[in-house]
Design a protein around this motif. Structure first.
Motif, PDB file in Angstrom:
ATOM      1  N   LYS A 114       1.338   1.172  -2.637  1.00 47.43           N
ATOM      2  CA  LYS A 114       1.735   1.820  -1.381  1.00 47.43           C
ATOM      3  C   LYS A 114       2.155   0.781  -0.355  1.00 47.43           C
ATOM      4  O   LYS A 114       3.094   1.005   0.423  1.00 47.43           O
ATOM      5  N   GLU A 174       5.872   0.767   1.248  1.00 42.87           N
ATOM      6  CA  GLU A 174       6.132   0.864   2.690  1.00 42.87           C
ATOM      7  C   GLU A 174       7.165  -0.177   3.126  1.00 42.87           C
ATOM      8  O   GLU A 174       8.080   0.132   3.889  1.00 42.87           O
ATOM      9  N   TRP A 233      10.917   0.716   4.504  1.00 47.63           N
ATOM     10  CA  TRP A 233      11.243   0.332   5.877  1.00 47.63           C
ATOM     11  C   TRP A 233      12.586  -0.393   5.937  1.00 47.63           C
ATOM     12  O   TRP A 233      13.410  -0.150   6.818  1.00 47.63           O
TER      13      TRP A 233
END
Length: 338
Positions: free
Chosen positions: A112, A116, A120
């Protein structure tokens, strides 16, 4: 050829209860595409502050970039807003932090955390990002990445966490990777694996690397150029072979003499540098190494030495290079040989 990164006259200070700590005092260096530049020196010399300042990650306050330029692909990063820097960090310049044990979020699966960062910077869907995270874990040598992507940092060994950190830093294909003591707290076998991995990934991705370390053995194996830092300034810089075999600064000689050597009698294998680093609350007016240097002259205490061009890509800041300086035996410090 234009350097990928050019740092010019960088000054970084920290405001503390005891006063202003002048941690970095006029650092200048460059990084070319695809090369590895090692920044070496003992603890407190300003290596990590220089690295963190390059991506504007020093805490502010108390830290502040007081002067200088950090030019990356024509842009001065010092002048960018924090929002603009978000687009540079991760996607253009990645960073492996010093301690893999504390740099990962213990409450989130490692996959995770990688996902992320990918989402992004690359604006892709969750499924595609997860597949890329698995691919990155596989690339850095994590076995069974499809399962490990859902596991938490505590389920990984120190060496595996460092591999995860490398995967996290490389996930968005940055042009520069800053590795701040990437082998800290790892045993020598895992250290060798991590450095070999970084070198292999660099060859595949053409990523330039800034390696912050005090381990000259690692430098000899992985870097093309070396910048030697002391007291917040760079005292010598040049190709690895020249720094190891034809160094010109007494501090560099001292660092090399401090390395264990098997070709000498046991009593002479390590020659520590006497004395202590300078007080950066009140740094010396002259050469920061003067108080510890056996070859120091009056001018060394009074005035910072100019940078002398030893060869096309070898520079040193030392008054011994002055034509009027007394002749000394190169490489000799504290009765050891560099």
């Amino acid at each position: 050829m234009e350097p990928l990164l050019q740092v010019n006259d960088l000054h970084v200070s920290f405001q503390t209860v005891g006063g202003e700590v002048k941690a970095v005092r006029g650092v200048t260096f460059h990084l070319n595409k695809g090369e590895t530049l090692a920044i070496v020196g003992e603890s407190g010399s300003g290596k990590s502050v220089t690295a963190l300042s390059t991506v504007r990650l020093i805490p502010s306050p108390p830290g502040k970039i007081k002067k200088g330029e950090i030019v990356f692909q024509g842009k001065d990063l010092v002048k960018l807003t924090e929002r603009e820097m978000f687009k540079v960090r991760g996607s253009e310049i990645g960073m492996i932090f010093q301690d893999p044990m504390t740099s990962l979020n213990p409450t989130m699966p490692v996959g995770k955390q990688i996902i992320e960062g990918i989402r992004w910077h690359q604006k892709i869907g969750v499924t595609e990002a997860k597949n890329k995270a698995i691919e990155m874990l596989k690339l850095v040598g994590i076995p069974n990445p499809e399962k490990r992507v859902s596991q938490y940092p505590y389920e990984f060994s120190g060496g595996m966490r460092q591999r995860v950190m490398i995967a996290l830093a490389l996930a968005s294909n940055p042009k520069i990777l800053i590795a701040d003591e990437p082998t800290t707290a790892l045993d020598v076998t895992i250290q060798a694996q991590i450095m070999s991995l970084m070198k292999d990934l660099q060859e595949k991705t053409e990523t330039a690397i800034i390696l912050i370390t005090h381990d000259l053995g690692v430098v000899a194996e992985t870097a093309e150029r070396v910048a030697v830092m002391y007291g917040g300034v760079i005292v010598e810089t040049g190709p690895v072979n020249e720094i190891f075999h034809h160094s010109r600064h007494p501090y560099t000689w001292g660092l090399l003499a401090s390395m264990p050597r098997l070709d000498l009698p046991k009593a002479q294998q390590i020659e520590p540098i006497p004395g202590s680093p300078p007080d950066l609350f009140d740094p010396p007016a002259g050469c920061p190494f003067a108080d510890r240097c056996p070859h120091a002259m009056n001018v060394c205490l009074e005035e910072m030495p100019p940078v002398t061009q030893v060869s096309s890509n070898h520079q040193v800041a030392c008054w011994l290079e002055d034509p009027e300086a007394p002749s000394v035996e190169r490489g000799k410090i504290n009765q050891g040989t560099a």
